[in-house]
Design a protein around this motif. Structure first.
Motif, PDB file in Angstrom:
ATOM      1  N   ASN A  11      -3.282 -16.593   0.760  1.00  0.00           N
ATOM      2  CA  ASN A  11      -2.174 -16.151  -0.298  1.00  0.00           C
ATOM      3  C   ASN A  11      -1.527 -15.016  -0.174  1.00  0.00           C
ATOM      4  O   ASN A  11      -1.003 -14.757  -1.305  1.00  0.00           O
ATOM      5  N   TRP A  12      -2.072 -14.051   0.467  1.00  0.00           N
ATOM      6  CA  TRP A  12      -2.040 -12.718   0.553  1.00  0.00           C
ATOM      7  C   TRP A  12      -1.234 -12.197   1.716  1.00  0.00           C
ATOM      8  O   TRP A  12      -1.797 -12.575   2.860  1.00  0.00           O
ATOM      9  N   SER A  13       0.024 -11.412   1.506  1.00  0.00           N
ATOM     10  CA  SER A  13       0.463 -10.436   2.665  1.00  0.00           C
ATOM     11  C   SER A  13       0.505  -9.365   2.395  1.00  0.00           C
ATOM     12  O   SER A  13       0.371  -8.830   1.020  1.00  0.00           O
ATOM     13  N   THR A  14       0.539  -8.222   3.210  1.00  0.00           N
ATOM     14  CA  THR A  14       0.491  -7.087   2.924  1.00  0.00           C
ATOM     15  C   THR A  14       1.897  -5.992   3.889  1.00  0.00           C
ATOM     16  O   THR A  14       2.507  -6.578   4.566  1.00  0.00           O
ATOM     17  N   CYS A  15       2.183  -5.017   3.136  1.00  0.00           N
ATOM     18  CA  CYS A  15       3.127  -4.078   3.822  1.00  0.00           C
ATOM     19  C   CYS A  15       2.731  -2.818   3.199  1.00  0.00           C
ATOM     20  O   CYS A  15       1.642  -2.589   2.433  1.00  0.00           O
ATOM     21  N   GLY A  16       3.554  -1.713   3.430  1.00  0.00           N
ATOM     22  CA  GLY A  16       3.348  -0.428   2.892  1.00  0.00           C
ATOM     23  C   GLY A  16       4.278   0.728   3.100  1.00  0.00           C
ATOM     24  O   GLY A  16       5.344   0.422   3.428  1.00  0.00           O
ATOM     25  N   ILE A  17       3.917   1.993   2.615  1.00  0.00           N
ATOM     26  CA  ILE A  17       5.071   2.834   2.547  1.00  0.00           C
ATOM     27  C   ILE A  17       4.165   4.112   2.611  1.00  0.00           C
ATOM     28  O   ILE A  17       3.047   4.447   1.962  1.00  0.00           O
ATOM     29  N   THR A  18       4.438   5.174   3.579  1.00  0.00           N
ATOM     30  CA  THR A  18       3.869   6.226   3.961  1.00  0.00           C
ATOM     31  C   THR A  18       4.576   7.488   4.488  1.00  0.00           C
ATOM     32  O   THR A  18       5.851   7.169   4.818  1.00  0.00           O
ATOM     33  N   CYS A  19       4.291   8.490   4.866  1.00  0.00           N
ATOM     34  CA  CYS A  19       4.967   9.472   5.620  1.00  0.00           C
ATOM     35  C   CYS A  19       4.624   9.615   7.137  1.00  0.00           C
ATOM     36  O   CYS A  19       5.164  10.435   7.752  1.00  0.00           O
ATOM     37  N   TYR A  20       3.507   8.933   7.416  1.00  0.00           N
ATOM     38  CA  TYR A  20       2.950   9.018   8.762  1.00  0.00           C
ATOM     39  C   TYR A  20       2.956   7.744   9.361  1.00  0.00           C
ATOM     40  O   TYR A  20       2.233   6.992   9.279  1.00  0.00           O
TER      41      TYR A  20
ATOM     42  N   LEU B 133      10.743  12.751   6.305  1.00  0.00           N
ATOM     43  CA  LEU B 133      10.522  14.276   5.954  1.00  0.00           C
ATOM     44  C   LEU B 133       9.503  14.461   4.799  1.00  0.00           C
ATOM     45  O   LEU B 133       9.691  15.409   4.162  1.00  0.00           O
ATOM     46  N   GLY B 134       8.647  13.484   4.311  1.00  0.00           N
ATOM     47  CA  GLY B 134       7.720  13.723   3.273  1.00  0.00           C
ATOM     48  C   GLY B 134       6.475  14.080   3.926  1.00  0.00           C
ATOM     49  O   GLY B 134       5.602  14.502   2.921  1.00  0.00           O
ATOM     50  N   LYS B 135       6.317  14.534   5.056  1.00  0.00           N
ATOM     51  CA  LYS B 135       5.042  15.310   5.525  1.00  0.00           C
ATOM     52  C   LYS B 135       4.865  16.429   4.655  1.00  0.00           C
ATOM     53  O   LYS B 135       6.015  17.337   4.880  1.00  0.00           O
ATOM     54  N   GLU B 136       3.655  16.688   4.544  1.00  0.00           N
ATOM     55  CA  GLU B 136       3.510  17.988   3.887  1.00  0.00           C
ATOM     56  C   GLU B 136       2.234  18.826   4.274  1.00  0.00           C
ATOM     57  O   GLU B 136       1.236  18.029   4.900  1.00  0.00           O
ATOM     58  N   GLN B 137       2.139  19.926   4.146  1.00  0.00           N
ATOM     59  CA  GLN B 137       0.896  20.731   4.655  1.00  0.00           C
ATOM     60  C   GLN B 137       0.078  21.050   3.310  1.00  0.00           C
ATOM     61  O   GLN B 137      -1.250  21.127   3.548  1.00  0.00           O
ATOM     62  N   SER B 138       0.669  21.120   2.187  1.00  0.00           N
ATOM     63  CA  SER B 138      -0.008  21.499   1.030  1.00  0.00           C
ATOM     64  C   SER B 138      -0.965  20.202   0.701  1.00  0.00           C
ATOM     65  O   SER B 138      -0.588  19.104   1.019  1.00  0.00           O
ATOM     66  N   THR B 139      -1.999  20.482  -0.307  1.00  0.00           N
ATOM     67  CA  THR B 139      -2.699  19.493  -0.758  1.00  0.00           C
ATOM     68  C   THR B 139      -1.976  18.479  -1.563  1.00  0.00           C
ATOM     69  O   THR B 139      -2.044  17.377  -1.791  1.00  0.00           O
ATOM     70  N   VAL B 140      -1.438  19.230  -2.659  1.00  0.00           N
ATOM     71  CA  VAL B 140      -0.760  18.425  -3.596  1.00  0.00           C
ATOM     72  C   VAL B 140       0.587  17.935  -3.192  1.00  0.00           C
ATOM     73  O   VAL B 140       1.241  18.472  -2.537  1.00  0.00           O
ATOM     74  N   MET B 141       0.804  16.415  -3.730  1.00  0.00           N
ATOM     75  CA  MET B 141       2.057  15.806  -3.495  1.00  0.00           C
ATOM     76  C   MET B 141       3.243  16.227  -4.076  1.00  0.00           C
ATOM     77  O   MET B 141       3.169  16.489  -5.468  1.00  0.00           O
TER      78      MET B 141
ATOM     79  N   GLY C  93       0.862  -1.095   0.001  1.00  0.00           N
ATOM     80  CA  GLY C  93       0.012   0.114   0.004  1.00  0.00           C
ATOM     81  C   GLY C  93       0.886   1.250  -0.161  1.00  0.00           C
ATOM     82  O   GLY C  93       1.686   1.386   0.722  1.00  0.00           O
ATOM     83  N   VAL C  94       0.676   2.058  -1.133  1.00  0.00           N
ATOM     84  CA  VAL C  94       1.344   3.418  -1.153  1.00  0.00           C
ATOM     85  C   VAL C  94       0.454   4.331  -0.788  1.00  0.00           C
ATOM     86  O   VAL C  94      -0.619   4.789  -1.539  1.00  0.00           O
ATOM     87  N   SER C  95       0.793   5.242   0.302  1.00  0.00           N
ATOM     88  CA  SER C  95      -0.367   6.420   0.623  1.00  0.00           C
ATOM     89  C   SER C  95       0.533   7.407   1.613  1.00  0.00           C
ATOM     90  O   SER C  95       1.167   7.109   2.557  1.00  0.00           O
ATOM     91  N   ARG C  96       0.727   8.731   1.040  1.00  0.00           N
ATOM     92  CA  ARG C  96       1.105   9.693   1.765  1.00  0.00           C
ATOM     93  C   ARG C  96       0.869   9.796   3.147  1.00  0.00           C
ATOM     94  O   ARG C  96       1.553   9.884   4.250  1.00  0.00           O
ATOM     95  N   SER C  97      -0.494   9.892   3.287  1.00  0.00           N
ATOM     96  CA  SER C  97      -0.984   9.984   4.631  1.00  0.00           C
ATOM     97  C   SER C  97      -1.502   9.020   5.420  1.00  0.00           C
ATOM     98  O   SER C  97      -1.195   8.970   6.723  1.00  0.00           O
ATOM     99  N   GLY C  98      -1.476   7.925   4.776  1.00  0.00           N
ATOM    100  CA  GLY C  98      -1.692   6.470   5.491  1.00  0.00           C
ATOM    101  C   GLY C  98      -3.217   6.495   5.799  1.00  0.00           C
ATOM    102  O   GLY C  98      -3.538   5.577   6.434  1.00  0.00           O
TER     103      GLY C  98
END
Length: 349
Positions: free
Chosen positions: A119-128, A144-152, A97-102
């Motif tokens: 047969n499924w496993s999970t992991c992810g990447i986020t800034c939070y 340091l990926g956390k942002e205040q602006s709306t756009v990534m 799972g890829v999500s800035r906010s998580g």
């Protein structure tokens, strides 16, 4: 200046965000080996929504090349609504799972949809790290990926880079050394990219915008297309470079900006497309490692450097100048890139 006061420094903070991601990965090497390096999986499925989906495309492309194993990128919704059409049900799959906010509803729903499947496993990447995604599965975290602006902007760069670094860590060989050099190059690309984009916007008035890329750069082309659309509300499109010749090129005319993210692997073929668009009246912008005799026809060329690196390792170096292009287009049009209309940082269903 009140408009853009959040987005501008976030674009400018990418070099530091990449450095922090590199250092954080050293602390999470076990994550890389346990997930990315685990050979029990027949398929690694990177998922995201919006910009995160475009990150997933770059990640999957890099994974396939550097590890020589099967990976795909899908919108999050394909997994919880069309899973069996998207991934063969017999395969051992790792869902990333890829999500800035998580907190993106679609990513969370996708992970929940497979959590009880053997047969499924999970992991992810986020800034939070304290997000819902961070709590429900093991995640890489871009500090340091956390942002205040709306756009990534820097979140996109740092998360993409961090996942590529994790893949390189597992792959070994030259890829890891190449990625180690990128944070040191990114500061110069950011500084030059800002001045270049500001001048390009002030000197021209475009009525159509087209972004082209291939391989890992296809996801990047989609992302920078979205950045311009989100920040400035102008209509823009993105395509695979050679695919653009099969019908879509009919929209090209004077006043059209055609921006090509030029790879080295397919350079000669891609430049043939750019020359064709120039002949139709387009303003051609090339973003490339270095100028050459073969780029002299272009209206503008931005050199990112990094000629000793492979195309995938250079990927995030293409982003700053084109993020700034979106930013300064918004400023010229009198809109606020910090708070695009109809958009929020987190999309929930």
């Amino acid at each position: 200046m009140t408009r853009g006061k959040l987005t501008l420094p976030e674009i400018g903070g990418q070099a530091e965000a990449l450095k922090a991601a590199w250092e954080q990965l050293k602390k999470q090497e076990q994550w890389a080996q346990a997930h990315i390096g685990n050979e029990k999986y027949d398929e690694v499925v990177f998922i995201g929504s919006g910009s995160s989906y475009y990150q997933a495309q770059v990640m999957a492309s890099t994974y396939r090349l550097w590890l020589g194993r099967s990976a795909t990128a899908l919108p999050s919704s394909d997994i919880f609504l069309f899973r069996d059409q998207s991934v063969a049900r017999s395969r051992q799959a790792l869902l990333v799972g890829v999500s800035r906010s998580g907190e993106s509803s679609e990513v969370i729903l996708a992970l929940e949809a497979v959590k009880d499947l053997p047969n499924w496993s999970t992991c992810g990447i986020t800034c939070y790290e304290d997000s819902r995604l961070g709590r429900m599965t093991e995640c890489l975290v871009s500090p340091l990926g956390k942002e205040q602006s709306t756009v990534m902007t820097k979140s996109f760069s740092s998360m993409t880079y961090m996942m590529q670094a994790a893949i390189a860590l597992v792959a070994g060989g030259a890829s890891s050394a190449e990625l180690a050099a990128v944070p040191g190059l990114q500061g110069d690309v950011v500084a030059r990219g800002r001045a270049f984009a500001e001048n390009l916007v002030e000197s021209n008035n475009f009525n159509k915008y087209i972004y082209l890329g291939m391989g890992a750069y296809f996801g990047l082309a989609q992302e920078v297309c979205l950045k311009l659309k989100e920040m400035s509300y102008v209509w823009t499109e993105s395509y695979g470079t050679l695919e653009f010749r099969h019908g879509p090129k009919s929209v090209v005319e004077p006043g059209t900006l055609v921006c090509l993210l030029l790879s080295e692997q397919a350079r000669s073929y891609e430049l043939k497309v750019a020359e064709e668009m120039k002949a139709y009246g387009a303003f051609v912008l090339l973003v490339t490692t270095a100028k050459g005799d073969d780029t002299g026809f272009a209206d503008a060329v931005f050199e990112i450097g990094g000629g000793s690196l492979g195309d995938e390792a250079r990927a995030v170096m293409y982003l700053p100048v084109l993020q700034y292009l979106g930013f300064y287009t918004a400023m010229k049009r009198g809109v606020d890139p910090d708070h695009p209309r109809n958009l929020t940082q987190v999309v929930k269903i």
